[in-house]
Design an enzyme around this catalytic site. Structure first.
Site, PDB file in Angstrom:
ATOM      1  N   CYS A   1       3.267   3.081  -4.117  1.00 27.52           N
ATOM      2  CA  CYS A   1       4.224   2.054  -3.697  1.00 27.52           C
ATOM      3  C   CYS A   1       5.422   2.758  -3.067  1.00 27.52           C
ATOM      4  O   CYS A   1       6.022   3.638  -3.697  1.00 27.52           O
ATOM      5  CB  CYS A   1       4.661   1.228  -4.906  1.00 27.52           C
ATOM      6  SG  CYS A   1       6.013   0.065  -4.607  1.00 27.52           S
TER       7      CYS A   1
ATOM      8  N   CYS B   1       4.598   0.207   4.165  1.00 25.93           N
ATOM      9  CA  CYS B   1       4.351  -0.445   2.873  1.00 25.93           C
ATOM     10  C   CYS B   1       2.871  -0.308   2.602  1.00 25.93           C
ATOM     11  O   CYS B   1       2.046  -0.550   3.499  1.00 25.93           O
ATOM     12  CB  CYS B   1       4.774  -1.916   2.907  1.00 25.93           C
ATOM     13  SG  CYS B   1       4.267  -2.880   1.456  1.00 25.93           S
TER      14      CYS B   1
END
Length: 261
Positions: free
Chosen positions: A70, A177
């Site tokens: 992440c 992302c």
């Protein structure tokens, strides 16, 4: 060999699939946080506390390395996680692939969450690694959330909106992302301009997986027929992959092994 990966949701699938392809025999521990997601809107301290809990749940399974799958958790929690777990468990973060993208000459667009777009963190990466190549920061409103739900209509709408904000002359897109790597071909199709050279996309999953294996001195054995197990932890509780994960090839790849019970 056992490799753990962590994220609030299914954004870790891209790196998980990359590890699976490089070492099909590795046992995988996927530590998610459905009770606390999404992490993006949380304060840095709150997000770090959630990340520590998820990391500790994974560490209890005694992996040889932990991948933080992440970008947002890497920004805010990586130093804390490394202080907590290393040197016993190497912790590998996920950073947007700005440097290799800029090496192609650009212009480059970085697709990222609205919270990351324009942030000091991303601006510093551009300053340090873009090497003077023009970089456009593109906020992708709702894209990570749509990918997390596998909401096809919402994904298409979010991709189209971000593509409309992407300059016409962009030759390279950095997927800032981890969720975006699950829909990379949709992004390519939306940004590719007629008559221009093929668009180049840069994700982080492959590099992160390779770095994790390097950190533990593991060889690449993609040709092995042995398939490792998969353990899924949901805010510390053993469970199954969230149903939306199976909408993506990366999630379906993990069905080749049954979760450990």
């Amino acid at each position: 060999m056992k490799i753990a990966l962590m994220d609030s949701g299914i954004g870790l699938l891209a790196a998980t699939a990359a590890v699976r392809r490089l070492r099909p025999d590795a046992d995988l521990v996927l530590s998610l946080d459905p009770d606390g997601m999404p992490w993006g809107p949380r304060t840095p301290d709150d997000l770090t506390a959630r990340a520590v809990a998820v990391a500790e749940a994974a560490a209890a399974r005694r992996p040889e390395a932990l991948i933080v799958g992440c970008n947002t958790a890497t920004v805010h929690a990586l130093p804390t996680l490394r202080a907590l777990l290393e040197p016993d468990i190497p912790v590998i973060g996920t950073v947007p692939a700005i440097k290799p993208a800029a090496a192609g000459g650009g212009p480059v667009a970085i697709w990222a969450t609205p919270a990351t777009t324009g942030s000091p963190y991303q601006r510093n990466l551009i300053r340090d690694f873009a090497d003077g190549v023009p970089v456009a920061e593109v906020p992708c409103w709702g894209l990570a959330e749509a990918v997390e739900r596998a909401d096809e209509a919402a994904i298409d709408a979010a991709v189209a909106a971000a593509a409309a904000l992407t300059p016409e002359d962009v030759t390279t897109v950095v997927l800032g992302c981890t969720h975006y790597e699950l829909v990379d071909e949709r992004i390519r199709a939306a940004v590719q301009r007629p008559g221009r050279p093929p668009l180049v996309l840069h994700g982080s999953a492959g590099a992160v997986a390779a770095q994790a294996l390097r950190r533990i001195g593991a060889r690449l054995q993609a040709e092995t027929e042995t398939v490792g197990t998969v353990t899924v932890l949901l805010s510390g509780r053993e469970g199954a992959l969230p149903a939306p994960a199976l909408a993506y090839a990366e999630g379906r790849l993990l069905q080749e092994a049954s979760p450990v019970r």
